[in-house]
Each structure stands twice: as structure tokens, then as C-alpha cells.
Design an enzyme around this catalytic site. Sequence first.
Site, PDB file in Angstrom:
ATOM      1  CB  THR A 121       2.264  12.630 -28.276  1.00  0.00           C
ATOM      2  OG1 THR A 121       0.800  12.502 -27.802  1.00  0.00           O
ATOM      3  CG2 THR A 121       2.548  11.794 -29.533  1.00  0.00           C
ATOM      4  CD  GLU A 153      -9.079  17.718 -29.668  1.00  0.00           C
ATOM      5  OE1 GLU A 153      -9.522  18.940 -30.317  1.00  0.00           O
ATOM      6  OE2 GLU A 153      -7.494  18.286 -29.570  1.00  0.00           O
ATOM      7  CG  ASN A 206      -1.932   8.938 -32.568  1.00  0.00           C
ATOM      8  OD1 ASN A 206      -3.657   8.269 -31.549  1.00  0.00           O
ATOM      9  ND2 ASN A 206      -2.052  10.073 -32.450  1.00  0.00           N
ATOM     10  N   GLY A 251     -14.620   9.554 -46.400  1.00  0.00           N
ATOM     11  CA  GLY A 251     -14.418  10.592 -46.073  1.00  0.00           C
ATOM     12  C   GLY A 251     -13.606  11.253 -46.228  1.00  0.00           C
ATOM     13  CB  CYS A 258      -3.566  13.288 -32.345  1.00  0.00           C
ATOM     14  SG  CYS A 258      -3.915  14.266 -30.746  1.00  0.00           S
ATOM     15  CE  LYS A 318     -13.285  14.176 -32.367  1.00  0.00           C
ATOM     16  NZ  LYS A 318     -12.639  12.461 -31.904  1.00  0.00           N
TER      17      LYS A 318
HETATM   18  N1  LIG Z   1      -5.949  17.083 -27.863  1.00  0.00           N
HETATM   19  C1  LIG Z   1      -6.143  15.893 -27.767  1.00  0.00           C
HETATM   20  O1  LIG Z   1      -6.944  14.913 -28.443  1.00  0.00           O
HETATM   21  C2  LIG Z   1      -4.620  14.756 -27.347  1.00  0.00           C
HETATM   22  C3  LIG Z   1      -5.016  13.588 -27.355  1.00  0.00           C
HETATM   23  C4  LIG Z   1      -3.528  12.510 -26.902  1.00  0.00           C
HETATM   24  C5  LIG Z   1      -2.872  13.436 -26.888  1.00  0.00           C
HETATM   25  N2  LIG Z   1      -2.216  14.634 -26.764  1.00  0.00           N
HETATM   26  C6  LIG Z   1      -1.119  15.060 -27.049  1.00  0.00           C
HETATM   27  O2  LIG Z   1      -1.162  15.969 -25.323  1.00  0.00           O
HETATM   28  C7  LIG Z   1       0.328  16.811 -25.625  1.00  0.00           C
HETATM   29  C8  LIG Z   1      -0.881  18.268 -25.395  1.00  0.00           C
HETATM   30  O3  LIG Z   1      -1.970  18.416 -26.346  1.00  0.00           O
HETATM   31  P1  LIG Z   1      -3.404  19.472 -25.981  1.00  0.00           P
HETATM   32  O4  LIG Z   1      -3.883  19.138 -27.347  1.00  0.00           O
HETATM   33  O5  LIG Z   1      -3.483  19.415 -24.686  1.00  0.00           O
HETATM   34  O6  LIG Z   1      -2.407  20.966 -26.609  1.00  0.00           O
HETATM   35  P2  LIG Z   1      -3.142  22.408 -26.322  1.00  0.00           P
HETATM   36  O7  LIG Z   1      -2.416  22.960 -26.954  1.00  0.00           O
HETATM   37  O8  LIG Z   1      -4.881  22.291 -26.748  1.00  0.00           O
HETATM   38  O9  LIG Z   1      -2.660  22.528 -24.894  1.00  0.00           O
HETATM   39  C9  LIG Z   1      -1.415  22.877 -24.624  1.00  0.00           C
HETATM   40  C10 LIG Z   1      -1.362  23.946 -23.526  1.00  0.00           C
HETATM   41  O10 LIG Z   1       0.175  23.722 -22.725  1.00  0.00           O
HETATM   42  C11 LIG Z   1       0.406  25.404 -22.477  1.00  0.00           C
HETATM   43  N3  LIG Z   1       2.018  25.581 -22.382  1.00  0.00           N
HETATM   44  C12 LIG Z   1       2.770  25.357 -23.221  1.00  0.00           C
HETATM   45  N4  LIG Z   1       4.059  25.152 -22.130  1.00  0.00           N
HETATM   46  C13 LIG Z   1       3.477  25.456 -20.906  1.00  0.00           C
HETATM   47  C14 LIG Z   1       4.794  25.566 -19.990  1.00  0.00           C
HETATM   48  N5  LIG Z   1       5.700  25.562 -20.146  1.00  0.00           N
HETATM   49  N6  LIG Z   1       3.823  24.823 -18.329  1.00  0.00           N
HETATM   50  C15 LIG Z   1       2.912  24.615 -18.704  1.00  0.00           C
HETATM   51  N7  LIG Z   1       2.022  25.376 -19.538  1.00  0.00           N
HETATM   52  C16 LIG Z   1       2.601  25.291 -21.134  1.00  0.00           C
HETATM   53  C17 LIG Z   1      -0.417  25.870 -24.089  1.00  0.00           C
HETATM   54  O11 LIG Z   1      -0.220  27.093 -23.374  1.00  0.00           O
HETATM   55  C18 LIG Z   1      -1.453  25.187 -23.970  1.00  0.00           C
HETATM   56  O12 LIG Z   1      -2.603  25.794 -22.578  1.00  0.00           O
HETATM   57  C19 LIG Z   1       0.213  16.891 -26.567  1.00  0.00           C
HETATM   58  O13 LIG Z   1       1.214  16.381 -26.782  1.00  0.00           O
HETATM   59  C20 LIG Z   1      -0.841  16.036 -28.000  1.00  0.00           C
HETATM   60  O14 LIG Z   1      -0.045  15.724 -28.734  1.00  0.00           O
HETATM   61  C21 LIG Z   1      -3.780  15.206 -27.697  1.00  0.00           C
END
Ligand SMILES: NC(=O)c1ccc[n+]([C@@H]2O[C@H](COP(=O)([O-])OP(=O)(O)OC[C@H]3O[C@@H](n4cnc5c(N)ncnc54)[C@H](O)[C@@H]3O)[C@@H](O)[C@H]2O)c1
Length: 442
Positions: A121, A153, A206, A251, A258, A318
Site C-alpha cells: 500500500t 489477516e 480502508n 467495540g 493496515c 484481531k
Molecule cells: N497485512 C495485511 O493484512 C495487508 C493487507 C493489505 C495490504 N497490505 C500491505 O501490503 C504490504 C505488506 O504488508 P505485510 O503485512 O505483508 O508486511 P510484513 O511486514 O508482514 O512483510 C513485509 C516483508 O517484506 C520484507 N522486506 C523488506 N524489504 C524487502 C526487500 N527490499 N526485498 C524483499 N523483501 C523485503 C520484510 O522483511 C518482511 O518480511 C504493506 O504495504 C501493507 O500495508 C497488508
Amino acid sequence: MPAEPIGVLGAGWVGLATAAGFADLGHRVTVRDVVPERVTALSAGEVPIHEPGLAELLERHRERLRFTLELDEALESAGIVFVCVGTPSTYSGDADLSAVWQVIDELAGCEERLVLVMKSTVPVGAGERVRRRLDDRGLENVGYVSNPEFLAEGTALANFRNPDRVVVGSFAEADGDRVEALYAPLGSPILRTDVASAEMIKLASNAALATRISFINEIANVCELVGADIEEVARGVGLDRRVGPHFLRAGIGYGGSCFPKDASALKQLAANSGYHFQLLASVIEVNELQKRRVVQKLRGQLGSLRGKTVALLGLSFKPHTNDMRESPSLVLAPRLLAEGAIVRAWDPVAGEEARQLLIGVEVAATLLEAVEGADAALIVTEWPELRKLPCSDVRDAMRTPLIVDGRNLLDPAAVRAAGFAYEAIGRPSAVVARLDEAGLRS
Ligand SMILES: NC(=O)c1ccc[n+]([C@@H]2O[C@H](COP(=O)([O-])OP(=O)(O)OC[C@H]3O[C@@H](n4cnc5c(N)ncnc54)[C@H](O)[C@@H]3O)[C@@H](O)[C@H]2O)c1
């Protein structure tokens, strides 16, 4: 469409769900992360996050999946690479894009066209800036597509298989076509847009969900004052087809990786562009205050909290995840400690994470251990396991049998029948069972 090699950058919730999902559709997927322990664990078949069904799906498609620290390996022969790196908040409230820029700056030239697909995002305008940086570096052969991720999640895999919509925003039509083709087998609606609009769809979605949560929480707070019951009210409002039933659960407020950061990023993006996003500012403020309301409820029942033991139940933001990012428990624990309370905590899967994050809190191994000698049990996260809370074992273990239900998880009549005083969110005084009136004060 024939299976094609795919690269995924980032092995977090989004990266792993994307990798498992595309492997399930028959593709070979190489996942790159920069944390060596994460890559080692994944290569050994261990999954470092708690997401239902993920470990099983990764295991089932082990021969199609590879985990590596090397960017080159993820790009090798892959025509499409998904960027799934983290974009947390900075102190200013803007999104921190350093991991995105790290990816862009590491890219080398490629002979075959490579399509970089942004799932992380990012603020509106980030794609435009990435495009410029790629062009400045002579990487015109690298296409850029915005494909925001909407998974939640706890249901990440189901969301991958059956998304409400797939948004594909592209600069070049042909790059968008390639990404669209990858998703075609899912049979879900695919929305093609320009890059800026795709970026805004994610932030606005969101913000809309966060707004609904703060809205229903404010209605709940008014319900408490005027004698209405938010559970009835939300049901009645949600039955209106123009409103719909989703995200109308009152709640303790939203948390997670996010909503808080994306709401803040959109508010900041508007401010940086010269607009004060008043509604979103209020949504965020309401959410902050909502987390703290349960402390007033505890004070209302117990008086001063100094020396009182409070069991904090459910610590992840959650249920069905061990993700503690922006969890209300991270605010409530220090707030209660500041009131002089002794805080004991429990979560079915996030205990390990909580031990590192909740300073000054004893994290119990079992629910019964957490409530032993407690003056109140505070439900922070609606884990199904907590439905069993109002039972004789728990009542006998507690010093004062008081449950404050921050998620309206329990049936008030059943809780009272089990011999507890009870308070929830947005319920009328008829539902509240006070310690004094019930003669339950120790
Ligand atoms: N978690 C959610 O529910 C969710 C839902 C929709 C969108 N998003 C978006 O998706 C993105 C990722 O979210 P997430 O929850 O999976 O994050 P996260 O923090 O769980 O995972 C990110 C991963 O990227 C790795 N990383 C960092 N730099 C890197 C690089 N240069 N090359 C490869 N890997 C690298 C980190 O080590 C980490 O393991 C964010 O922008 C978030 O806002 C998340």
C-alpha cells in the site's frame, strides 16, 4: 493461461498469501526476503506467521516454491514480480517507502520485459515517482502496475481465491493485460484503472471501513447514555440494504497493520496536498479514545485500579492472527500500568510476540493462569476461545468476578447467570451487571 514463473518480494502476510495463491494456480514462485532467519525458516518448511491454512498450502506446493535472499533469483526468468514489502508509518504519519525504494534501486537492466506489480500500500503518486526513477535509471523495459491488496489477516487465502475485485492500474495497457491474465482464472471482477486511481482505491477502501467502525462506536457510546442497545441498533441499521451489515460491530476500536497506518497516510497525503481531511481526522481520534473507554468502565466498577489485577485477554489486533501491530492491547497494557494496575495477559497464539512487546506485563501460558486472583477480565480481542470465559472455573479463580467485554463477544444474560458482573460496549444499563448490585464485590 500457461503457468509462468513469478517473483514475490517480501515474505510477510501479503507476500506469502500471494506466493501460496499463485502456486496453487499452478505457477512457479520465487519469494525473496531480506531477513535471513525468515528465508531459512521458510526454506525448511516453517512458516513464521500465524495465518489459517497457509502452512498447509505452502507445504502442498513446496516443489513450486523457492525462498531466497537474492533479488536476482526472484527475477530470474520471472516476467512478473510482485512487490509485497512493508510500508509502515513514519513519525510524520506518512508511509515509509524505504523498502520500496530499496527494491527499485536494486533492480538491474533486463532483456525481456519485466512487470513490477505494486501490492504494497503506497500513497497516491508513488507509482508515478517509481516510473520516473525507473526511467531515470534507463529501465524503460521494466513496466509498473499498481495492484493493491485487500486481503484481511485470518482469511488471507480465501480472500486471494475469491476477491471482491482485483484492481489493476497501469501506465502501459499491455503490462496491465499480463497482470489481468494472471488473475483471470479466479473469475472475480477485474477493474482496470490508471495507476493513481488504483492507489486511491486502496486508501479510500480502508478509510471507508475505518469510518464505519468509528461511526458505530460513536453510536454505541451514545446508546450507553440514552438506554439503547448497540447490538439491536447495529442489526437494524445493517438490514438496510443501502447500509449493509459489514463493519458495524461496536467495540474497542480497530488496530492492525493496515487501518491505522493507511488512514493516517491518507490524512497526511491530503494535508500534504493542501486539504484538511476533517472526517478522517475524527475517525482516527474516535478510534484512539475508544480504546481507552474500557479503562473508565473498569474504574466505574472497581474504583481506583491501583494494586488491582486486570487480565488482558486476546492480544493480537484481531482473532486468528499473531499480528500485534497497532493492537489495542499495546495501548491498554501501558494505560492500565499507568493507573497502578497489575496486568496479566493471555492470547492463544500471540504470547511470544506479546512477551517482547508488553513491557511490565506478565504473559500467562493459559487463560486460567491469566485470570487467577484477578479483579477483572478484559476481553480485548474476540478469540472464539473466550466464549467459554463465563464458567465456574474462571469465576472461582478470580478474586472479583468481573468481565469487561471490549468486543461484545458474550451473551450478557449467560454471563450474569454464571455469576459474573458484566459490562460491554454500547449496552444499556439493564444489560450491565454491577459488582455492587450483584453483591459480588470481594
Ligand atoms: N497485512 C495485511 O493484512 C495487508 C493487507 C493489505 C495490504 N497490505 C500491505 O501490503 C504490504 C505488506 O504488508 P505485510 O503485512 O505483508 O508486511 P510484513 O511486514 O508482514 O512483510 C513485509 C516483508 O517484506 C520484507 N522486506 C523488506 N524489504 C524487502 C526487500 N527490499 N526485498 C524483499 N523483501 C523485503 C520484510 O522483511 C518482511 O518480511 C504493506 O504495504 C501493507 O500495508 C497488508
